[in-house]
Write an enzyme that holds these catalytic residues in place. Sequence first.
Site, PDB file in Angstrom:
ATOM      1  N   LYS A 131     -40.144 -96.009 -32.487  1.00  0.00           N
ATOM      2  CA  LYS A 131     -40.869 -95.033 -33.541  1.00  0.00           C
ATOM      3  C   LYS A 131     -41.005 -95.476 -34.894  1.00  0.00           C
ATOM      4  O   LYS A 131     -39.977 -96.134 -35.470  1.00  0.00           O
ATOM      5  CB  LYS A 131     -40.228 -93.699 -33.162  1.00  0.00           C
ATOM      6  CG  LYS A 131     -40.982 -92.512 -34.009  1.00  0.00           C
ATOM      7  CD  LYS A 131     -40.066 -91.354 -33.660  1.00  0.00           C
ATOM      8  CE  LYS A 131     -40.892 -90.082 -34.383  1.00  0.00           C
ATOM      9  NZ  LYS A 131     -40.121 -88.864 -34.047  1.00  0.00           N
ATOM     10  N   SER A 206     -43.089 -85.550 -31.877  1.00  0.00           N
ATOM     11  CA  SER A 206     -43.743 -86.569 -33.003  1.00  0.00           C
ATOM     12  C   SER A 206     -43.369 -87.964 -32.534  1.00  0.00           C
ATOM     13  O   SER A 206     -44.026 -88.901 -32.969  1.00  0.00           O
ATOM     14  CB  SER A 206     -42.905 -86.368 -34.227  1.00  0.00           C
ATOM     15  OG  SER A 206     -41.571 -86.713 -34.239  1.00  0.00           O
ATOM     16  N   SER A 230     -39.230 -83.436 -29.909  1.00  0.00           N
ATOM     17  CA  SER A 230     -40.126 -84.612 -30.404  1.00  0.00           C
ATOM     18  C   SER A 230     -39.698 -85.910 -29.398  1.00  0.00           C
ATOM     19  O   SER A 230     -40.553 -87.032 -29.515  1.00  0.00           O
ATOM     20  CB  SER A 230     -39.774 -85.129 -31.743  1.00  0.00           C
ATOM     21  OG  SER A 230     -40.375 -84.131 -32.735  1.00  0.00           O
TER      22      SER A 230
END
Length: 531
Positions: A131, A206, A230
């Site tokens: 990420k 996310s 997330s």
Amino acid sequence: MAPPFTIRFQLLFLRTIGFLIGLIGQAARVFGGNKFDSKTTGPVTEPLLLLSGVQLAKMIRQRKVRCVDVVQAYINRIKDVNLMINGIVKYRFEAARKEALAVDQRLAERQEDEAILEKKWSFLGVPLTVKEAFQIQGMPNSSGLVNRHDAISNTDATVVALLKKAGAIPIGITNCSELCMWYESSNKIYGRSNNPYNLQHIVGGSSGGEGCTLAAACSVIGVGSDIGGSIRMPAFFNGIFGHMHSPGVVSNKGQFPMAGEAQEQFLCTGPMCRYAEDLIPMLRVMAGSGIRKLKLDTKVHLKYLKFYMEHDGGSLLMSKVDKDLIQAQKKVVVHLETILGASVQHVKLKQMKYCFQLWITMMSAKGLNGKDPVKFVDLLGDHGKPVNPLWELIKWCFGVSIYTIPSIGLALFEEKLKYNSEKYKKFKKVKESFYKELVEILADDGVFLYPSHPTVAPKHHVPLSRPFNFAYTGVFNALGLPVTQCPLGLNTKGLPLGIQVVAGPFNDHLTLAVAQYLEKNFGGWVCPGKF
């Protein structure tokens, strides 16, 4: 206790906010249609892409396949489909090829025992994606914030360093929502990520770029973070595995934004992957010395586990669970009872209806020094020039704001959502009571099956009209319990189904064992394009 009228007014106010923002989402959907001929990414044709990280590392160590061929296979796949999903936002191809070549040269020069190699490098030569919110030396670290578009990491996050040390080779960084605070991965730097099973649908957030990258077979193992779902929402929407570990097991150091002092214990840096057998080896590496807090070497006899389940928490702020997800959960229950011979009990947890409020309580907590958490609006300005959310909303309507509408909305209503001292104390007591109840039910031999979300992956912008649905996952951050997100095949429209498996504190080994069992009996990850 607030009067019933006041409570009803507050609920109505929150639902009205969701409705009004949802109108913006509807308009965005009208003008933001699918620009690709196909609705899904193509199927995988390269066999190397269909092996787990554990299997790839073993073949590389045994010199049955060259590391450069594995890395190149993933690079080719990325070039084929990443334009469609926009999962990886910055490539690391040349460095990855050099590191793969170095692995092959080392193996050619030294005839080390395979068992010794496995102990030293459990993921030797395995492609890894991370990420974008995590630091990787030489790579961007903006978290989708325009004010940080030129932020380049000069070091590695702790988990990245540990995975590199175990032999993994980063091939790219993946998209996220702006400042990691929304459940659709879209921002003004990298744009929007698309679901590989249907490009018109969201990837979650996310860690959504990570979710769709793994699901599209552009990577095999990945790193995400989770403070409200997330990891688990992207894992669910994209039909892969994700694990939120018990508090304090894995270091969160080296990501932006970093959670406040009181919130960090609820922030999880965890593994995401296509194959369940990679979860435990990844967790061992990522946790470092923290792995001693868990009981991963304990043998789990699934037949003797106590299974509990619930369909819906009953919150008025959130959507009801769709029939296809209830049916998927029922299939799991029937299988556990008839094939495994386990006992599954339906429990009604009355305090689950406060799941959103419990998450807000967690996010409102002050640090030990009595300071409030950093305001989201201050993060938007990256602690520089103050941001005026109302002015940004006006600018957004004319297409000139550098912020996304979810971020502007959160900044606008941040103070309204945060609890005052009285309300915080009230829901803190509710949380403590709920935690005690659930932990007593689960003990050290129970797991809880709960929907990951009320719907399968919605279309783009739909989350704007359902802003509180993330609490199906967020409640377990607030409770500090380990959860493994498990795929359960596809629905009739070809979108992933799944379920959360929850255990008592530091009983991660139970949820991880159930994940492997469900993969074996329900198929696990399904390659997009095959449906």
